[in-house]
Design a protein around this motif. Structure first.
Motif, PDB file in Angstrom:
ATOM      1  N   ARG A   2       0.852  -1.190   0.000  1.00  0.00           N
ATOM      2  CA  ARG A   2       0.000   0.000   0.000  1.00  0.00           C
ATOM      3  C   ARG A   2       0.885   1.235   0.000  1.00  0.00           C
ATOM      4  N   ARG A   4       2.697   4.534   1.235  1.00  0.00           N
ATOM      5  CA  ARG A   4       3.214   4.968   2.537  1.00  0.00           C
ATOM      6  C   ARG A   4       2.445   6.221   2.940  1.00  0.00           C
ATOM      7  N   SER A   5       1.210   6.067   3.313  1.00  0.00           N
ATOM      8  CA  SER A   5       0.282   7.182   3.475  1.00  0.00           C
ATOM      9  C   SER A   5       0.719   8.234   4.488  1.00  0.00           C
ATOM     10  N   THR A   6       1.418   7.848   5.532  1.00  0.00           N
ATOM     11  CA  THR A   6       1.823   8.838   6.528  1.00  0.00           C
ATOM     12  C   THR A   6       2.982   9.696   6.044  1.00  0.00           C
ATOM     13  N   GLU A   7       3.635   9.278   4.971  1.00  0.00           N
ATOM     14  CA  GLU A   7       4.787  10.020   4.456  1.00  0.00           C
ATOM     15  C   GLU A   7       4.515  10.665   3.102  1.00  0.00           C
ATOM     16  N   SER A  21       6.290  13.205  -1.859  1.00  0.00           N
ATOM     17  CA  SER A  21       6.957  12.393  -0.846  1.00  0.00           C
ATOM     18  C   SER A  21       7.529  13.368   0.175  1.00  0.00           C
ATOM     19  N   GLU A  44      -4.392  -1.839   1.636  1.00  0.00           N
ATOM     20  CA  GLU A  44      -3.507  -2.973   1.352  1.00  0.00           C
ATOM     21  C   GLU A  44      -4.066  -3.782   0.177  1.00  0.00           C
ATOM     22  N   THR A  77       7.632   1.344  -6.255  1.00  0.00           N
ATOM     23  CA  THR A  77       8.514   0.732  -5.268  1.00  0.00           C
ATOM     24  C   THR A  77       9.912   1.360  -5.339  1.00  0.00           C
ATOM     25  N   ARG A  80      10.106   4.458  -3.648  1.00  0.00           N
ATOM     26  CA  ARG A  80       9.801   4.274  -2.223  1.00  0.00           C
ATOM     27  C   ARG A  80       8.472   4.912  -1.819  1.00  0.00           C
ATOM     28  N   VAL A  82       5.594   2.978  -1.938  1.00  0.00           N
ATOM     29  CA  VAL A  82       4.780   1.899  -1.374  1.00  0.00           C
ATOM     30  C   VAL A  82       5.579   1.124  -0.358  1.00  0.00           C
ATOM     31  N   ARG A  83       4.868   0.451   0.525  1.00  0.00           N
ATOM     32  CA  ARG A  83       5.528  -0.415   1.492  1.00  0.00           C
ATOM     33  C   ARG A  83       4.963  -1.800   1.385  1.00  0.00           C
TER      34      ARG A  83
END
Length: 83
Positions: A2, A4-7, A21, A44, A77, A80, A82-83
């Protein structure tokens, strides 16, 4: 995987999504089906789930959708996003 929503900060205008980002202050522009994939990655998802959704919503062959989704997610990816 998913986003990296907080970043990240993202805004969609029409069919274009701009993603910022926050850790490295880099901007990314996504259009077309990529905008839909970014939206789907708000939760996710597996590659199979992404492909199934794209095939269900767009007139595209499953093999073509898989190749394109994998390539697009690969770029996310590498960036960076997504995680």
């Amino acid at each position: 995987m998913r986003l990296r929503s907080t970043e990240l900060s993202a805004r969609t205008i029409g069919d274009e999504t701009i993603i910022l980002s926050l850790p490295d202050s880099r901007y990314f522009s996504v259009t077309g089906i990529g905008t839909r994939i970014v939206e789907l990655l708000g939760e996710e998802r597996t590659i199979d789930e992404l492909v199934d959704t794209i095939v269900g919503e767009y007139e595209v062959d499953a093999d073509v959708a898989r190749r394109d989704v994998e390539a697009f997610v690969g770029r996310l990816t590498e960036a960076r996003l997504v995680r």
